[in-house]
Design a protein around this motif. Sequence first.
Motif, PDB file in Angstrom:
ATOM      1  N   ASN A  73       7.930 -11.556  18.840  1.00 52.83           N
ATOM      2  CA  ASN A  73       9.406 -10.736  18.898  1.00 52.83           C
ATOM      3  C   ASN A  73      10.256 -10.829  20.009  1.00 52.83           C
ATOM      4  O   ASN A  73      11.415 -10.655  20.048  1.00 52.83           O
ATOM      5  N   SER A 106      11.378 -14.658  16.379  1.00 51.42           N
ATOM      6  CA  SER A 106      10.676 -15.541  15.621  1.00 51.42           C
ATOM      7  C   SER A 106       9.323 -14.827  14.930  1.00 51.42           C
ATOM      8  O   SER A 106       9.063 -13.523  15.542  1.00 51.42           O
ATOM      9  N   GLU A 107       8.746 -15.459  14.245  1.00 49.91           N
ATOM     10  CA  GLU A 107       7.738 -14.641  13.301  1.00 49.91           C
ATOM     11  C   GLU A 107       6.368 -14.427  14.278  1.00 49.91           C
ATOM     12  O   GLU A 107       5.836 -13.804  13.845  1.00 49.91           O
ATOM     13  N   GLU A 108       6.165 -15.376  15.147  1.00 50.43           N
ATOM     14  CA  GLU A 108       5.088 -15.228  15.985  1.00 50.43           C
ATOM     15  C   GLU A 108       5.177 -14.294  17.199  1.00 50.43           C
ATOM     16  O   GLU A 108       4.158 -13.252  17.342  1.00 50.43           O
TER      17      GLU A 108
END
Length: 805
Positions: A267, A263-265
């Motif tokens: 890893n 995910s972007e938030e």
Amino acid sequence: MAAHRSGPLKQQNKAHKGGRHRGRGSAQRDGKGRVELKILCKKVRKELSRVDQRHRANQLRKQKKEAVLAEKRQLGSKDGPPHQVLVVALHNRISLSEAFRLLQDRDMGTVHVNEWGSTYSFMLLCPRLKHRWFFTSARPGDLHSVLDMAKVADTILFLLDPQEGWDSTGDYCLSCLFAQGLPTYTLAVQGFSGIPLKKQIDARKKLSKAVEKRFPDDRLLLLDTQQEAATLLRQLANQKRRHLAFRDRRAYLFTHAADFVPSEENNLVGTLKISGYVRGQTLNVNSLLHIVGHGDFQMKQIDAPIDPFPLNPKVIKSQKDSGMAMEVCASDVASDMEEDLKVLMKADPDRQESLQTEVILDPMEGEQTWPTEEELSEAKDYLKEGSKVVKKVPKGTSSYQAEWILDEGGESGGERDENDDTEQDFMEEESQDEKSEEEEEEEEECETMTIGDSVHDDLYDEKMDEEAEEKMLEKYKQERMEEMFPDEMDTPRDVAAKIRFQKYRGLKSFRTSPWDPKENLPRDYARIFQFQNFTNTRKRIFKEIEEKEEEGAEVGWYVTLHVSEVPLSVVEYFRKGAPLIAFSLLPHEQKMSVLNMVVSRNPGNTEPVKAKEELIFHCGFRRFRASPLFSQHTAADKHKLQRFLTADAALVVTIYAPITFPPASVLLFKQKSNGMHSLVATGHLLSVDPDRMVIKRVVLSGHPFKIFTKMAVVRYMFFNREDVLWFKPVELRTKWGRRGHIREPLGTHGHMKCSFDGKLKSQDTVLMNLYKRVFPKWTYDPYVPEPVPWVKSEISSTVPELDIE
């Protein structure tokens, strides 16, 4: 001449009942023109003739036969999932690499080899037999992987040694698999051709006699040549199927490929894409997915990629020469046909199952709200009426002074502090006499032992853990004391008994005395879910599975599941070679409750197992850790706590765990100090019932000091006068069957006068039973550490190098 008259004692025979066998004419006359019902309800049965009954029986028999044949034909066909076969070697002389080499018969069909870490598997496609097999093997020595792969395997292929059949490790593996539940299995013997011809008949008889203990009336196949391997494949394809109940009602999937998108938030958390064939039931994207050993997750969507292992590859004709055709496997052209990737379903937030496992606590729930003026006025009137109490006071006493005068019996026995419960769960150490006897026995054993060189003794002592030895010795002592003196406990001398046992109560009868199951529940009970009627809920859910047509991925489809919020450790676990297995959850199966399981101790395990000790559970498709309570398996409403796992009777294990609908098998493992996991007990899931009461019993013992027929002076049960008065209402009993009660205390050192229903013997012991309800500890943990392998094998290094077709 007077006529003979019969007397009052003449025999009167019963009249013949002729209405039982009526003809058609009499039935019509009695009916008087009535017509039979045209609409039948549940209470009215339609009587069928013999011809109709025979016809209906033939129809039912034909339908069942067609259903069995359809199931057998679907498995391994082009429209169904591949026939998954788990190969298990039961002896250290078995060569898995040689067995795989024989099963990879290229004359039978096409072979696709996959190798992940130390796990080896291959797909065998046989268009001639219209069947495809997927052969797998677990990591060497990893028992949990064997059990997990057996949960989803269609067939287990056991490889036996021609001389011994299986060794101790193979016998241990068989015990675990039998306790979990065996699917369809086949027995194959490897290395039989290496035995001389004159000794083969005797070896076959000896092996058959040894195998009958575990597998009665089962056929032994040979696996030494390509011809025998072909016969084995036909046997695997045509044999009768055996079902496992816990997986037939759920959709499950064995992962062939996995990809992780962080995910972007964060890893360390992301979307896991797992691909495999749907089995069991139709898979709905809105249901929850349980990855064995890692927990419950939600799905985002389900894709339908091209099947990488088609039974009949597609034929692509050339434009220049229409007569020439080329067979191309779908896996080779998958990259060129990305446009054919279909999205079957996407999750609907309104219909998707929630991941909520516990009830959200409201700290203000049950608190008193601010009263209204009407409630305050009603309370004042009630207090005025209740405040008028008639008391006897001395003459000249004022009303203020009368308020401070207590009535008879108004003195309280002291407040109980529930937080000061210094609970002693088990018995203290043995007496000095028993210790001396044990030391003498140890000295006698040492004299008869043959002692080797001092160098080996030093090496042996270096590997020994003295602290673990002391703890194990203490457990053995406690278990033996519990067998000799069940539930008996010494009364503490530094703390008053009424404070030490303030949470306990006396019962007139353990079987018939009432006990409210909702009384004094712990705070953890506010976090769990409970069914109003668990049995009816289970029946309703199972009925919906059979009748309702679910939308989603059908059985046999090759799909890719997008699982959200998955830790990175899951895909790393798969890349190391461990199997990744996913099960869909039924409604409510993600929620926490109290599970009760009936287990019996494994005969091969002799170490004492204490209550509230952490164990590893295999419950159906789940694997987790928890600290259980043990209790007796009875039909009463109250069940006595057992401090140790006994070997002579089945017990009930109680834990906090996610809801699972039975039937489901249960295996209990204990992790040793060296990291290995040993099988402790096996059984099945009983119920999901938080109201099942586990009662702990404490027995206080006293000794008769002076005996006057039915009266006796008892000492050493209590050590102060206040405790005798506090426990005076509780009934007494003796080991020789007498019953009695406390009459009055004598002195200030805990002596008491007691009366019994018969003459008391001087060698008898006076007992007092106290009871308290206990609850399990909230120690549920879905993560189970990897065990140390039982055997050191080098299967990964001995696997032959094969070209991937």
